[in-house]
Design a protein around this motif. Structure first.
Motif, PDB file in Angstrom:
ATOM      1  N   ALA A  35       0.838  -1.232   0.115  1.00 31.89           N
ATOM      2  CA  ALA A  35       0.062   0.135   0.128  1.00 31.89           C
ATOM      3  C   ALA A  35       0.784   1.233  -0.046  1.00 31.89           C
ATOM      4  O   ALA A  35       1.998   1.210   0.401  1.00 31.89           O
ATOM      5  CB  ALA A  35      -0.786   0.102   1.340  1.00 31.89           C
ATOM      6  N   PHE A  37       0.704   4.921   1.805  1.00 35.50           N
ATOM      7  CA  PHE A  37       0.085   5.842   2.692  1.00 35.50           C
ATOM      8  C   PHE A  37       0.583   7.205   2.765  1.00 35.50           C
ATOM      9  O   PHE A  37       1.693   7.363   1.969  1.00 35.50           O
ATOM     10  CB  PHE A  37       0.340   5.318   4.170  1.00 35.50           C
ATOM     11  N   THR A  47      -3.971   5.637   4.815  1.00 33.59           N
ATOM     12  CA  THR A  47      -4.100   4.641   3.552  1.00 33.59           C
ATOM     13  C   THR A  47      -4.544   5.499   2.451  1.00 33.59           C
ATOM     14  O   THR A  47      -5.732   6.331   2.485  1.00 33.59           O
ATOM     15  CB  THR A  47      -4.876   3.667   3.863  1.00 33.59           C
ATOM     16  N   SER A  50      -4.115   0.647  -1.903  1.00 37.20           N
ATOM     17  CA  SER A  50      -3.429  -0.532  -1.539  1.00 37.20           C
ATOM     18  C   SER A  50      -3.932  -1.680  -2.573  1.00 37.20           C
ATOM     19  O   SER A  50      -4.949  -1.451  -3.227  1.00 37.20           O
ATOM     20  CB  SER A  50      -4.017  -1.120  -0.047  1.00 37.20           C
TER      21      SER A  50
END
Length: 123
Positions: A35, A37, A47, A50
Motif C-alpha cells: 500500500a 500511505f 491509507t 492498497s
C-alpha cells in the motif's frame, strides 16, 4: 530482510501529475499485500491506496478517479500514478508491505515501511 525503496515525488502545481514508485526486495512471505500511505504535517498516517495479494485494489475515497495504483508482480514494483493533484495532496508518502492477503488496512497493520518521499502541491 524486506527493503522498500521509494522514488518519484517532488513539487507540482495543482492540477498536475506525479508518479511514485516503490521497489520491494527481500520479501520472505508467500503472500503479501502492499500500500501507499501518506502523512500530512501534524496528522496520522492514512491509507491512500492498497493492493491485496489477490490483486484487489482499494483507494481512499478522496483520490478515487484521480490516482491509479498498479503493481509489477515480476519485479515487485508498486506504482502510484497521481493525476489532478490538489494542495491537500501535500504530504510525505510511504510505501508499506505486510504479510497476508488483505491490503486495505490501517497503518498499524503494516510491518514494513519505506523511508517516505515528499509530495508538495502548490495552489
Amino acid at each position: 530482510q524486506v527493503e522498500l525503496v521509494e522514488s518519484g515525488g517532488g513539487s507540482v502545481q495543482a492540477g498536475g501529475s506525479l508518479t511514485l514508485s516503490c521497489r520491494a526486495a527481500g520479501i520472505p512471505y508467500a503472500t503479501f499485500s502492499m500500500a501507499w500511505f501518506r502523512q500530512r504535517p501534524g496528522e496520522g498516517r492514512e491509507t491512500v491506496a492498497s493492493i491485496g495479494y489477490d490483486g484487489k485494489i482499494n483507494y481512499v475515497y478522496e483520490v478515487k478517479g484521480r490516482f491509479t495504483l498498479s503493481k509489477d508482480n515480476i519485479r515487485n514494483i508498486l506504482t502510484l500514478q497521481m493525476n489532478f493533484l490538489r494542495p491537500d495532496g501535500t504530504a510525505r508518502y510511504y510505501c508499506a508491505l505486510r504479510e497476508g492477503t488483505v491490503g486495505f488496512l490501517d497503518a498499524k497493520d503494516y510491518t514494513h515501511w519505506g523511508q517516505g518521499i515528499q509530495v508538495s502541491v502548490s495552489s
